[in-house]
Design a protein around this motif. Structure first.
Motif, PDB file in Angstrom:
ATOM      1  N   ALA A 187     -64.302   9.855 -68.806  1.00 28.25           N
ATOM      2  CA  ALA A 187     -63.811   9.791 -70.192  1.00 28.25           C
ATOM      3  C   ALA A 187     -64.197   8.398 -70.790  1.00 28.25           C
ATOM      4  CB  ALA A 187     -62.171   9.924 -70.329  1.00 28.25           C
ATOM      5  N   LYS A 188     -63.833   7.207 -69.841  1.00 28.18           N
ATOM      6  CA  LYS A 188     -64.168   5.956 -70.503  1.00 28.18           C
ATOM      7  C   LYS A 188     -65.692   5.712 -70.947  1.00 28.18           C
ATOM      8  CE  LYS A 188     -62.972   3.104 -67.305  1.00 28.18           C
ATOM      9  NZ  LYS A 188     -62.789   1.709 -66.497  1.00 28.18           N
ATOM     10  N   GLY A 189     -66.494   6.260 -70.143  1.00 29.64           N
ATOM     11  CA  GLY A 189     -67.876   6.399 -70.609  1.00 29.64           C
ATOM     12  C   GLY A 189     -68.360   7.186 -71.766  1.00 29.64           C
ATOM     13  N   TYR A 190     -67.673   8.160 -72.077  1.00 29.83           N
ATOM     14  CA  TYR A 190     -67.713   8.876 -73.241  1.00 29.83           C
ATOM     15  C   TYR A 190     -67.168   8.252 -74.357  1.00 29.83           C
ATOM     16  CZ  TYR A 190     -68.136  13.439 -75.880  1.00 29.83           C
ATOM     17  OH  TYR A 190     -68.688  14.343 -76.768  1.00 29.83           O
ATOM     18  N   ALA A 211     -64.647  -1.528 -71.302  1.00 31.50           N
ATOM     19  CA  ALA A 211     -63.315  -1.085 -70.861  1.00 31.50           C
ATOM     20  C   ALA A 211     -63.138  -1.400 -69.464  1.00 31.50           C
ATOM     21  CB  ALA A 211     -63.590   0.475 -71.214  1.00 31.50           C
ATOM     22  N   GLY A 212     -62.450  -2.491 -69.348  1.00 29.65           N
ATOM     23  CA  GLY A 212     -62.140  -2.699 -67.988  1.00 29.65           C
ATOM     24  C   GLY A 212     -63.363  -3.054 -66.969  1.00 29.65           C
ATOM     25  N   GLY A 213     -64.426  -3.631 -67.635  1.00 22.17           N
ATOM     26  CA  GLY A 213     -65.764  -4.020 -66.787  1.00 22.17           C
ATOM     27  C   GLY A 213     -66.876  -3.091 -67.056  1.00 22.17           C
ATOM     28  N   ASP A 214     -66.377  -1.697 -67.524  1.00 21.77           N
ATOM     29  CA  ASP A 214     -67.322  -0.894 -67.743  1.00 21.77           C
ATOM     30  C   ASP A 214     -67.762  -0.863 -69.238  1.00 21.77           C
ATOM     31  OD1 ASP A 214     -67.153   0.050 -65.139  1.00 21.77           O
ATOM     32  OD2 ASP A 214     -65.373   1.563 -65.700  1.00 21.77           O
ATOM     33  N   LEU A 215     -68.874  -0.845 -69.529  1.00 17.54           N
ATOM     34  CA  LEU A 215     -69.324  -1.279 -70.903  1.00 17.54           C
ATOM     35  C   LEU A 215     -70.686  -0.593 -71.483  1.00 17.54           C
ATOM     36  CD1 LEU A 215     -71.711  -3.798 -70.670  1.00 17.54           C
ATOM     37  CD2 LEU A 215     -69.886  -4.806 -69.632  1.00 17.54           C
ATOM     38  N   ARG A 216     -70.862  -0.769 -72.589  1.00 20.89           N
ATOM     39  CA  ARG A 216     -72.037  -0.326 -73.071  1.00 20.89           C
ATOM     40  C   ARG A 216     -72.337  -1.377 -74.450  1.00 20.89           C
ATOM     41  NH1 ARG A 216     -74.224   5.140 -76.084  1.00 20.89           N
ATOM     42  NH2 ARG A 216     -75.993   4.592 -77.137  1.00 20.89           N
ATOM     43  N   THR A 294     -73.220   9.278 -68.800  1.00 23.27           N
ATOM     44  CA  THR A 294     -73.789   9.418 -67.664  1.00 23.27           C
ATOM     45  C   THR A 294     -73.553   8.213 -66.604  1.00 23.27           C
ATOM     46  OG1 THR A 294     -75.508  10.618 -69.035  1.00 23.27           O
ATOM     47  CG2 THR A 294     -76.042   9.891 -66.743  1.00 23.27           C
ATOM     48  N   ALA A 295     -73.769   7.136 -66.979  1.00 23.95           N
ATOM     49  CA  ALA A 295     -73.583   5.791 -66.204  1.00 23.95           C
ATOM     50  C   ALA A 295     -72.043   6.261 -65.424  1.00 23.95           C
ATOM     51  CB  ALA A 295     -73.398   4.525 -66.949  1.00 23.95           C
ATOM     52  N   ASP A 296     -70.949   6.360 -66.216  1.00 24.12           N
ATOM     53  CA  ASP A 296     -69.695   6.613 -65.641  1.00 24.12           C
ATOM     54  C   ASP A 296     -69.505   7.717 -64.581  1.00 24.12           C
ATOM     55  OD1 ASP A 296     -67.117   6.147 -65.178  1.00 24.12           O
ATOM     56  OD2 ASP A 296     -66.301   6.780 -67.266  1.00 24.12           O
ATOM     57  N   ALA A 297     -70.269   8.914 -65.069  1.00 24.84           N
ATOM     58  CA  ALA A 297     -70.178   9.953 -63.778  1.00 24.84           C
ATOM     59  C   ALA A 297     -71.021   9.732 -62.795  1.00 24.84           C
ATOM     60  CB  ALA A 297     -70.844  11.334 -64.767  1.00 24.84           C
ATOM     61  N   ALA A 298     -72.141   8.933 -63.131  1.00 22.28           N
ATOM     62  CA  ALA A 298     -73.066   8.526 -62.001  1.00 22.28           C
ATOM     63  C   ALA A 298     -72.501   7.469 -60.883  1.00 22.28           C
ATOM     64  CB  ALA A 298     -74.337   8.102 -62.472  1.00 22.28           C
ATOM     65  N   ALA A 299     -71.901   6.568 -61.446  1.00 25.26           N
ATOM     66  CA  ALA A 299     -71.057   5.627 -60.575  1.00 25.26           C
ATOM     67  C   ALA A 299     -70.235   6.301 -59.712  1.00 25.26           C
ATOM     68  CB  ALA A 299     -70.443   4.710 -61.513  1.00 25.26           C
ATOM     69  N   THR A 300     -69.390   7.406 -60.304  1.00 28.37           N
ATOM     70  CA  THR A 300     -68.477   8.032 -59.252  1.00 28.37           C
ATOM     71  C   THR A 300     -69.197   8.734 -58.332  1.00 28.37           C
ATOM     72  OG1 THR A 300     -66.787   8.311 -61.072  1.00 28.37           O
ATOM     73  CG2 THR A 300     -66.674   9.943 -59.307  1.00 28.37           C
ATOM     74  N   ALA A 301     -70.259   9.742 -58.629  1.00 28.23           N
ATOM     75  CA  ALA A 301     -70.808  10.523 -57.852  1.00 28.23           C
ATOM     76  C   ALA A 301     -71.739   9.738 -56.796  1.00 28.23           C
ATOM     77  CB  ALA A 301     -71.937  11.498 -58.807  1.00 28.23           C
ATOM     78  N   LEU A 302     -72.300   8.650 -56.988  1.00 29.32           N
ATOM     79  CA  LEU A 302     -72.870   7.691 -56.095  1.00 29.32           C
ATOM     80  C   LEU A 302     -71.743   7.223 -55.061  1.00 29.32           C
ATOM     81  CD1 LEU A 302     -75.659   6.197 -58.263  1.00 29.32           C
ATOM     82  CD2 LEU A 302     -75.659   8.345 -57.260  1.00 29.32           C
ATOM     83  N   PHE A 303     -70.690   6.893 -55.626  1.00 28.57           N
ATOM     84  CA  PHE A 303     -69.881   6.381 -54.776  1.00 28.57           C
ATOM     85  C   PHE A 303     -69.431   7.133 -53.593  1.00 28.57           C
ATOM     86  CE2 PHE A 303     -65.629   5.326 -53.048  1.00 28.57           C
ATOM     87  CZ  PHE A 303     -65.362   4.077 -53.283  1.00 28.57           C
ATOM     88  N   VAL A 304     -69.317   8.676 -54.020  1.00 26.06           N
ATOM     89  CA  VAL A 304     -69.014   9.537 -53.029  1.00 26.06           C
ATOM     90  C   VAL A 304     -70.220   9.822 -52.237  1.00 26.06           C
ATOM     91  CG1 VAL A 304     -68.484  11.968 -52.948  1.00 26.06           C
ATOM     92  CG2 VAL A 304     -67.231  10.611 -54.650  1.00 26.06           C
ATOM     93  N   ALA A 305     -71.421   9.837 -52.865  1.00 26.86           N
ATOM     94  CA  ALA A 305     -72.595  10.268 -52.049  1.00 26.86           C
ATOM     95  C   ALA A 305     -72.638   9.184 -50.910  1.00 26.86           C
ATOM     96  CB  ALA A 305     -73.963  10.152 -52.786  1.00 26.86           C
TER      97      ALA A 305
END
Length: 355
Positions: A187-190, A211-216, A294-305
């Motif tokens: 949601a933050k990324g969107y 947004a708390g260190g996550d940005l565009r 995409t960056a927000d979702a990818a950061a989560t997915a790669l953390f889990v990976a």
């Protein structure tokens, strides 16, 4: 046991990141006269908006416009307070078809695509599992133990996923009774994308929404690129920095953002959909991509990976720049990221093949 609620920890971390970002992106001796900077608390974090080269009245009007966007999105997507998303989750459990607001549809369809690309490691359908861990709360009870293994196993057996949502025009239905949407990893990324797009529509060419260190960021910070700080995953201060210009998003997922401790064990909010437990091989992941969602979702997915699989998942999600810090503190990067990022110390660095 912990003595500080996880949400307050997350807020302190967000404040640290924003202060780092301010120091790196805007602390010259002579500031441009047309620089606008404001910070607001929304989406459970501090959101800093910086505009450069914009007349004061126009900047204030643009800022107020994106505040309205943030208020609408926060009220619509909230995972555990009354909201449009709560209504959708209730209807999905019934299995019956229902009409969907057009404003919510892109969020769901984008999540489906990103979930498929990530092999389900980014999975907004596991809201019940997030709630089971106690992260659907503004202030988790530190005395609350982790969920029982049997409860986790029951939800894993039902395996809710984004492919359990069937969309037919503006109607949708759920095919899994345990499906519950939670867009916390997206949601933050969107929202940052919506804000930047709105600013562009208003004629603003140089801006950063943090947004708390996550940005565009778009454009430049006056006569130079924007400078961004990435916080230490353990302790305080800056772990790395980089410069961005044009139009790029930088998002980080870390195990320090929301967590609790119980009987000496640390449990964070990034849940591995395959195991039902917090992902255990990673401290933080930072990615650079064109759009924030995409960056927000990818950061989560790669953390889990984790360190073994992040490279494959990044390639599937179209991510060119990645830095992963594993549980031992080693830094994993692809060469493209290594050329851009500046580390503040000398950690062990493991370079992967080119993405």
């Amino acid at each position: 046991m912990s003595t500080l609620p996880y949400l307050r920890r997350g807020l302190l971390g967000a404040l640290t990141i924003i202060l780092i970002s301010i120091s790196l992106s805007g602390c010259e001796r002579s500031q441009p006269a047309t620089k606008f900077n404001e910070t607001v608390y929304t989406f459970g974090t501090l959101v800093e908006v910086t505009l450069v080269g914009v007349e004061a009245a126009h900047a204030r009007a643009a800022y107020n416009a994106i505040l309205d966007d943030f208020d609408y999105m926060h009220a619509t997507w909230h995972a555990w307070q009354p909201s449009a998303l709560a209504r959708i989750n209730g209807l999905l459990k019934t299995g019956a078809s229902f009409s969907l607001a057009p404003s919510v549809l892109p969020l769901i369809t984008s999540s489906q695509t990103l979930s498929t690309q990530s092999e389900g490691l980014f999975n907004p359908a596991i809201g019940q599992l997030i709630n089971l861990w106690g992260f659907h709360s503004d202030q988790r009870d530190d005395q609350q133990p982790p969920p029982a293994p049997a409860e986790i196993a029951a939800l894993l057996e039902s395996a809710p996923g984004m492919d359990d949502i069937v969309i037919e025009g503006l109607n949708m239905r759920g095919t899994n009774a345990t499906l519950q949407l939670d867009f916390g990893g997206f949601a933050k990324g969107y929202a940052v994308d919506v804000a930047i797009n709105h600013l562009r529509e208003l004629g603003i060419e140089n801006a950063i929404v943090n947004a708390g260190g996550d940005l565009r960021a778009i454009g430049r910070h006056a006569d130079r690129p924007w400078r961004v700080g990435i916080r230490q995953p353990r302790g305080e201060g800056v772990f790395a920095s980089l410069e961005i210009e044009g139009d790029e998003s930088v998002f980080t997922s870390g195990d320090y953002e929301r967590f609790f401790e119980y009987d000496g064990q640390r449990y964070h909010h990034i849940i591995d959909p395959r195991t039902g437990y917090p992902a255990s091989q990673t401290r933080s992941v930072t990615v650079i991509h064109a759009d924030g969602a995409t960056a927000d979702a990818a950061a989560t997915a790669l953390f889990v990976a984790g360190p073994q699989d992040w490279h494959r998942i990044a390639k599937q999600m179209g991510i060119k720049y990645v830095m992963l810090i594993d549980k031992q503190g080693r830094v994993h990067m692809n060469p493209a990221m290594a050329r851009r990022i500046k580390l503040t110390n000398q950690p062990e660095i493991l370079l992967s093949a080119t993405l």
